[in-house]
Design a protein around this motif. Structure first.
Motif, short mmCIF file in Angstrom:
data_model
loop_
_atom_site.label_atom_id
_atom_site.label_comp_id
_atom_site.label_asym_id
_atom_site.label_seq_id
_atom_site.Cartn_x
_atom_site.Cartn_y
_atom_site.Cartn_z
N PHE A 327 9.70 -18.27 14.83
CA PHE A 327 9.63 -16.88 14.39
C PHE A 327 8.20 -16.33 14.47
O PHE A 327 7.99 -15.13 14.54
N GLN A 328 7.22 -17.23 14.45
CA GLN A 328 5.83 -16.79 14.42
C GLN A 328 5.42 -16.13 15.73
O GLN A 328 4.67 -15.15 15.74
N GLY A 329 5.94 -16.67 16.85
CA GLY A 329 5.57 -16.11 18.15
C GLY A 329 4.06 -16.17 18.34
O GLY A 329 3.40 -17.17 18.08
N GLY A 330 3.50 -15.05 18.76
CA GLY A 330 2.05 -14.99 18.97
C GLY A 330 1.30 -14.43 17.79
O GLY A 330 0.10 -14.14 17.92
N GLN A 331 1.98 -14.27 16.63
CA GLN A 331 1.31 -13.70 15.47
C GLN A 331 0.32 -14.67 14.85
O GLN A 331 0.46 -15.89 14.96
N SER A 332 -0.65 -14.11 14.17
CA SER A 332 -1.51 -14.94 13.33
C SER A 332 -0.73 -15.38 12.10
O SER A 332 0.33 -14.81 11.77
N VAL A 333 -1.25 -16.39 11.41
CA VAL A 333 -0.58 -16.84 10.18
C VAL A 333 -0.52 -15.71 9.16
O VAL A 333 0.50 -15.50 8.49
N ALA A 334 -1.59 -14.93 9.05
CA ALA A 334 -1.62 -13.83 8.08
C ALA A 334 -0.54 -12.81 8.39
O ALA A 334 0.16 -12.34 7.49
N ALA A 335 -0.39 -12.45 9.67
CA ALA A 335 0.63 -11.47 10.05
C ALA A 335 2.03 -12.04 9.85
O ALA A 335 2.95 -11.35 9.39
N PHE A 336 2.21 -13.32 10.18
CA PHE A 336 3.51 -13.98 10.01
C PHE A 336 3.92 -13.99 8.54
O PHE A 336 5.07 -13.70 8.20
N CYS A 337 2.98 -14.31 7.67
CA CYS A 337 3.28 -14.41 6.24
C CYS A 337 3.43 -13.04 5.58
O CYS A 337 3.98 -12.95 4.48
N ALA A 338 2.93 -11.99 6.22
CA ALA A 338 3.04 -10.65 5.66
C ALA A 338 4.31 -9.94 6.09
O ALA A 338 4.69 -8.93 5.50
N SER A 339 4.99 -10.46 7.09
CA SER A 339 6.21 -9.83 7.59
C SER A 339 7.33 -9.95 6.55
O SER A 339 7.55 -11.04 6.00
N PRO A 340 8.06 -8.86 6.24
CA PRO A 340 9.15 -8.95 5.27
C PRO A 340 10.20 -9.98 5.65
O PRO A 340 10.86 -10.55 4.78
N PHE A 341 10.35 -10.22 6.96
CA PHE A 341 11.39 -11.14 7.43
C PHE A 341 11.02 -12.59 7.19
O PHE A 341 11.88 -13.43 6.89
N THR A 342 9.74 -12.93 7.31
CA THR A 342 9.31 -14.33 7.22
C THR A 342 8.42 -14.62 6.02
O THR A 342 7.99 -15.76 5.85
N ALA A 343 8.16 -13.64 5.17
CA ALA A 343 7.25 -13.84 4.04
C ALA A 343 7.74 -14.93 3.10
O ALA A 343 6.93 -15.62 2.46
N VAL A 344 9.06 -15.11 2.99
CA VAL A 344 9.60 -16.10 2.07
C VAL A 344 9.13 -17.51 2.43
O VAL A 344 8.99 -18.37 1.56
N ILE A 345 8.85 -17.76 3.73
CA ILE A 345 8.43 -19.09 4.16
C ILE A 345 7.05 -19.44 3.61
O ILE A 345 6.73 -20.60 3.37
N CYS A 346 6.22 -18.43 3.41
CA CYS A 346 4.84 -18.65 2.96
C CYS A 346 4.67 -18.44 1.45
O CYS A 346 3.56 -18.64 0.92
N ALA A 347 5.71 -17.99 0.76
CA ALA A 347 5.55 -17.53 -0.62
C ALA A 347 5.40 -18.68 -1.61
O ALA A 347 6.13 -19.68 -1.55
N ASP A 348 4.43 -18.53 -2.51
CA ASP A 348 4.36 -19.39 -3.69
C ASP A 348 5.35 -18.84 -4.72
O ASP A 348 5.59 -17.63 -4.80
N ASN A 349 5.90 -19.73 -5.52
CA ASN A 349 6.84 -19.31 -6.55
C ASN A 349 6.47 -19.97 -7.88
O ASN A 349 6.09 -21.15 -7.92
N ARG A 350 6.59 -19.20 -8.94
CA ARG A 350 6.36 -19.75 -10.27
C ARG A 350 7.26 -19.05 -11.27
O ARG A 350 7.33 -17.81 -11.31
N TYR A 351 7.96 -19.84 -12.06
CA TYR A 351 8.82 -19.32 -13.12
C TYR A 351 8.40 -19.97 -14.44
O TYR A 351 8.29 -21.19 -14.54
N GLN A 352 8.15 -19.14 -15.45
CA GLN A 352 7.76 -19.62 -16.78
C GLN A 352 8.73 -19.04 -17.80
O GLN A 352 8.89 -17.82 -17.89
N THR A 353 9.37 -19.92 -18.55
CA THR A 353 10.36 -19.49 -19.54
C THR A 353 9.96 -19.98 -20.92
O THR A 353 9.82 -21.18 -21.16
#
Length: 681
Positions: A327-353
């Motif tokens: 999915f990255q194609g010729g994009q930079s990592v920053a552009a790939f991680c900023a895309s709404p379609f692929t951002a989930v792959i780069c996302a950190d997640n934290r849940y505090q209850t």
């Protein structure tokens, strides 16, 4: 449809249910009396479908994940494998599924702390911990027993109880502990677990546990390597308890537990065995729980007060590996991680209850009616970290609940109510839409039971619950706005029977059997979309089934344990067309035959047969039968006092198969030899 099946099994079920309930820590249909002839303790005298896996069975099964441990419970499915990061728990068709690790319809608690993430895409982190930290795992199936634990619970509740220092010291001042070493041939897996317990004086106890588990890539039955199946997870537990006051009526228990995995260059998609389209990442998963519980239990039937303050934190930090996804194609990592379609792959997640639960159990009479009532309230604050893939925010909830077991002679009626109010607020401004939403719901149920006084009793229940919106529903799309503005609703009906007795078929034997039929309907659906769609939800979901558990033990030490589930489900589209519910559990029966020689030796053979199976893509899978052997030996010689040796063979015939609801590429492990040595001191 299941209707002919239900008619055919009603006679069997109605030949089975139990004697009078003994008073335990929890009231009403949460209270149980236990009698066992084999490995598993069966609960009876209750309208609740409840199974307990005790510490002895935890040790015998030598499971590497809690999900692996409890998939032997009727109606429970282990989704997507044997790694703590990728596996999930599905009960009666709800919980983990083929897309997310949780759908919020199962509650998971560790010493009262609510754990588990919301909807993490392709990551099954519903329960991330190690089995060796626990003395007991309790599974409550269905809605009727859930009102003291949360709202929207359709599949059930998984309650884990950590070990206590008194388990090793015998409840008297002094030192105690244990050391366990475990080895597994498949993947060269090993584990070490150390418990150190100290009671310096009466009323004061401390426990430390450190467990390290390491597993390489597993082999399937056909000899191929199961990719993405290796892991290394250090876990630890610190726990202290202080008992004080007049007649030791008060106690304060403090506990902290944590499990960590630091995985390098692994597939983002934990459900698959290769990187595929999502690419590879470095991922660190850190789950911790801190609990403080105060109890006041004086010599009064009207007061048994508990205040449980808990904090659960789950952090998943991800670094995407450049060039690993097509999915990255010729994009930079920053552009790939900023895309709404692929951002989930780069996302950190934290849940505090953070949660405070205060409850009191009171036993009293009003005329001819005897009451065993639990009443309480909860304040819950759940925070989700902002991510490029979705906004974070807070979910603040307030709830009150009451469960009252009312008995008149041999008849028992147990009404239960829960009111819950939630306020969800986004941590970032949402363009053109509100950034906070409020919702509330009143839910409850009624359980009825009649004890015939001869070991036989019958029961039935009806329950209604609502799943309030979650933080993950925040957004500006039409789909998000629809989901955040409504609650999912469901009702569940159950009927069943139990029988228990001694000297039933032979002198000195014991026999317990329990069967129940359930039917659940979910509507105003927000969790599941139409097959092939991302924005159109199902109209409704129906799940139906029969669950059966039995245990028989003879005076000679021979025993038989049986557990089974038979059912189906239907998902209904908005156009009223329907198909089989994609997350339905498989039809399954598990039989264990064994013999005990006092406490010295226990040999058993377990056979598990599953039918009506499907993989994660809803393709049919063939029936399969798996054989497992287990042995426990406690040497009687004085020099070996406190020593336990366990040996097991899982998938004895090296069957090559894919587990129910698992990815078609993630096969089940092939033949595996396991051995463990425990020394208690």
């Amino acid at each position: 449809m299941l209707t002919p099946l239900l008619r055919g099994t009603t006679a069997l079920v109605c030949l089975s249910v139990a004697a009078t309930a003994a008073a335990q820590d929890d009231p009403g249909f949460l209270g149980t009396l236990v009698l066992t002839g084999g490995k598993r303790d069966l609960s009876y005298g209750t309208a609740l479908a409840r199974t307990v896996v005790d510490e002895e069975e935890i040790k015998d099964r030598q499971a590497s994940t809690v999900a692996q441990l409890i998939d032997s419970v009727p109606g429970v499915t282990l989704v997507n494998g044997t790694t703590p990061q990728g596996s999930g728990i599905n009960i009666r068709g709800f919980g983990a599924n083929t897309t997310f690790g949780s759908d919020q319809k199962i509650a998971v608690q560790i010493d009262g702390a609510s754990v588990g993430s919301e909807e993490l895409y392709r990551i099954g982190t519903q329960l991330f911990t190690d089995p060796m930290l626990y003395r007991q795992v309790e599974v409550l199936r269905g809605t009727i027993g859930s009102f003291a634990y949360g709202s929207g619970i359709v599949g059930g509740v998984v309650k884990l109880e950590t070990k206590d220092a008194s388990d090793f010291t015998g409840g008297v001042p002094g030192f105690g502990g244990s050391q366990t070493l475990e080895y597994s041939s498949n993947g060269d897996g090993w584990a070490t677990s150390t418990n150190l317990a100290w009671m310096p004086t009466d009323g004061v106890e401390f426990l430390l546990n450190y467990t390290l588990r390491d597993q390489g890539d597993l082999k399937a039955g056909d000899g191929t390597t199961i990719g993405n199946s290796s892991f290394r997870t250090p876990s630890w537990l610190a726990k202290g308890k202080f008992t004080f006051g007049e007649d030791d009526a008060q106690s304060l228990t403090l506990s902290y537990s944590e499990t960590v995995a630091d995985d390098k260059d692994v597939p983002y998609d934990q459900f698959e065995t290769t990187a595929g389209s999502f690419g590879r990442v470095d991922r660190r998963t850190d789950t911790s729980q801190a609990v403080a519980e105060y109890r006041y239990n004086p010599a009064s039937d009207l007061i048994d007060l508990r205040a449980n303050l808990s904090y659960a934190d789950q952090k998943i930090d991800v670094d995407y590996i450049d060039g690993s996804s097509p999915f990255q194609g010729g994009q930079s990592v920053a552009a790939f991680c900023a895309s709404p379609f692929t951002a989930v792959i780069c996302a950190d997640n934290r849940y505090q209850t953070t949660k405070l639960t205060v409850s009191n159990r009171a036993i009293f009479n009003t005329g001819a009616v005897a009451h065993d009532m639990l009443a309480g309230g909860e304040v819950i604050r759940k925070e989700r970290l902002d991510a490029a893939s979705s906004p974070g925010g807070e979910d603040r909830r307030f709830a009150i609940f009451v469960v009252d077991e009312m008995s008149i002679g041999q008849f028992t009626a147990t009404p239960a109510l829960r009111y819950e109010h939630s306020r969800i607020e986004s941590s970032v401004p949402l363009a053109g839409v509100p950034d906070n939403y409020e919702k509330d719901a009143l839910m409850g149920g009624l359980a009825l039971a009649y004890d015939f006084g001869n070991g036989l009793s019958v029961f039935g229940s009806a329950a209604y619950t609502e799943g309030l919106p979650i933080i993950d529903d925040l957004g500006t799309t039409a789909t998000a706005l629809r989901r955040i503005g409504m609650s999912e609703k469901s009702h569940t009906f159950e009927i069943g029977a139990e029988y228990t007795g001694v000297d039933v078929f032979a002198q000195g034997d014991s026999f317990t059997i329990r069967g129940n039929v359930y039917q659940t309907e979910l509507w105003d659906v927000t969790s599941y979309t139409v097959a092939g769609s991302t924005g159109s939800e199902l109209d409704s979901v129906e799940s139906r089934g029969v669950e059966l558990e039995a245990s028989y033990g003879m005076a000679s030490g021979v025993y038989f344990d049986l557990a089974g589930h038979l059912g189906d489900g239907t998902e209904v589209n908005p156009d009223r067309t329907s198909t089989t519910w994609r997350n339905s559990p498989a039809d399954r029966v598990q039989l264990t035959v064994g013999k005990k020689w006092d406490d010295a030796l226990d040999l058993s053979w377990e056979v598990v047969h599953a039918a009506d199976r499907r993989d994660a893509l809803n393709a049919d899978l063939p029936d399969n039968t798996v054989h497992n052997l287990r042995a426990t030996w406690r040497p009687e010689q004085s020099w070996a006092a406190g020593t336990e040796v366990r040996f097991g063979v899982e998938n004895l015939l090296d069957d090559d198969y894919v587990g129910h609801l698992s990815s078609p590429t993630r096969k089940a492990p092939g033949r595996t030899f396991k051995v463990s040595l425990t020394k208690t001191f």
